[in-house]
Design an enzyme around this catalytic site. Structure first.
Site: not given
Ligand code: S3P
Length: 434
Positions: A22-23, A123, A167, A169, A315
């Site tokens: 997914k990422s 969120r 994080s 993200q 995750d």
């Molecule tokens: C992700 C980072 C993670 C993860 C999410 C995907 C990403 O979140 O939980 O499912 O693709 O960068 P956080 O960075 O908020 O922990």
């Protein structure tokens, strides 16, 4: 409302290939949009989350096509070619899409607004908005949550940002804004988090320096299109890893899994619990390492999960908690308060499910103490629309003495379309009901 009715199953056998990461899929489409030339993505996760990213990118004036299963063609418009969307951009259930777009859209010459589904609207978004504002961005949230309104046409400057939470993200949002900022943009991580952004930006020709948790870049002149082959998602593989530990008749294989070391915490955690896992057939798909994972059955033992592994498996905790419930002895997870701000509060959600199944546990503010090895019953569990909670409890059927009914499962399709079918093909018994 869709649900799973999961009958007790004896074990899994054979092999699976899980859908794309997914990422990596989100990033392939986003970076492809910003590149010059055509990016061909294969193994793309055709889950709702990544489709939201595709839709958003096309609202921003980028031509995207899906010529075949798992294939996406992105005709990049260059770093400065995005157009005002003219609509509110709906990120659905996808936190990653929202936070990464916050970084990207902060740097555009037009205004934009981001919303999402019921879960995403609850969120926290200030964690990304704050550093972006420090770069000069004009972003508003509502009480820290979406809708997120972004004013365009403001110049950004690089910052040196020490992230208070680990994080990927937030790191990625800042780096995306950094593609447009003057000077150097640096993010300092309190703990290592997934580094797909850093790796993929390099594939697209942008120099990124990353060492000892310090990541820096300067705005590149351009990004250049490149083919992206998306590895299988280890977060989806995690459910089958746990299933195979609990009840594989013979070695069970999960093929073509992304084993980027910033994602393999689940392998270390299960190994600590006595799992017999072997990585074979190592190779690289672009900048991402890939392997097949062979799992032999083992009697799992409870373990104290080291906190350093938490961001490397953030995750995978729903799956790990189920493994812990089936292991002998106690498992202790701490340092995982981030679980409370995922698609649901995953500590609370797992605790509610454990109450139904009769698993002894103690909820902690930042984790859980789980007493494994007791008989597991059946009953009705409400996943409240959290895909990973639903899939994790489906795996408990390998030890349950009665059927488990799992409510509100439509969002399984956000990350793992075809989950029940694939699980049933290797021995689980998941009925999908409307
Ligand atoms: C992700 C980072 C993670 C993860 C999410 C995907 C990403 O979140 O939980 O499912 O693709 O960068 P956080 O960075 O908020 O922990």
């Amino acid at each position: 409302m869709t649900k799973f009715v999961v009958a007790p199953a004896a074990g899994v056998a054979g092999a699976v290939t899980v859908p794309g990461d997914k990422s990596v899929s989100h990033r392939a489409v986003m970076f492809g949009a910003l590149a010059e030339g055509r990016t061909h993505v294969t193994g793309f996760l055709e889950g709702e989350d990544c489709l939201s990213t595709m839709k958003a990118v096309s609202h921003l004036g980028v031509h995207v096509e899906r010529p075949g299963a798992g294939e996406v063609i992105v005709d990049g418009v260059g770093l400065h070619g995005l157009r005002a969307p003219g609509v509110t951009l709906d990120m659905g259930n996808a936190g990653t899409a929202m936070r990464l777009f916050m970084g990207l859209l902060s740097a555009q010459p037009f205004d934009s607004e981001l919303i999402g589904d019921e879960s995403l609207m609850r969120r926290p978004m200030e964690r990304a908005a704050k550093p972006l504002r420090a770069m000069g961005a004009r972003i508003e949230t509502r009480d820290g949550k979406p809708p997120v309104r972004i004013q365009g046409g403001v110049p950004l400057h690089g910052i040196r940002y020490e992230m208070p939470v680990a994080s990927a993200q937030v790191k990625s949002a800042v780096l995306l804004a950094g593609l447009y900022a003057t000077g150097t943009t640096t993010v300092i991580e309190p703990a290592v988090t997934r580094d797909h952004t850093e790796r993929m930006l390099q594939s697209f020709g942008c120099e990124v320096r990353a060492r000892d948790g310090v990541v820096s870049l300067e705005a590149p002149r351009s990004l250049q299109a490149t083919p992206i082959r998306v590895p299988g998602d280890i977060s989806s593989a995690a459910f089958f890893l746990v299933a195979a530990c609990l009840g594989a008749q013979a070695p069970f294989t999960i093929r073509d899994v992304g084993v980027n070391p910033t994602r393999t915490g689940i392998l270390e955690m299960l190994a600590l619990m006595g799992a017999d896992l072997r990585l074979v057939n190592h190779r690289n798909w672009g900048m991402e390492p890939v392997a097949d994972i062979e799992v032999r059955p083992s009697q799992l033992r409870g373990a104290r999960i080291p906190e350093r592994l938490v961001p490397l498996a953030i995750d995978e905790f729903p799956a790990l908690f189920v493994a812990a419930a089936c292991a002998t002895g106690e498992t202790l997870v701490t340092g995982a308060e981030e679980l409370r701000v995922k698609e649901s509060d995953r500590i609370a959600a797992m605790a509610r499910g454990f109450e139904v199944l009769g698993v002894t546990h103690e909820v902690l503010p930042d984790g859980m103490r789980i007493q494994g090895g007791q008989p597991i019953g059946g009953g009705t569990i409400d996943s409240r629309g959290d895909h990973r909670i639903a899939m994790a409890f489906a795996m408990a059927s390998l030890r349950a003495t009665a059927p488990i009914e799992i409510l509100d499962t439509a969002n399984v399709a956000t990350s793992f379309p075809g989950f029940a079918e694939l699980a049933n093909s290797v021995g689980l018994d998941i009925g999908e009901r409307a």
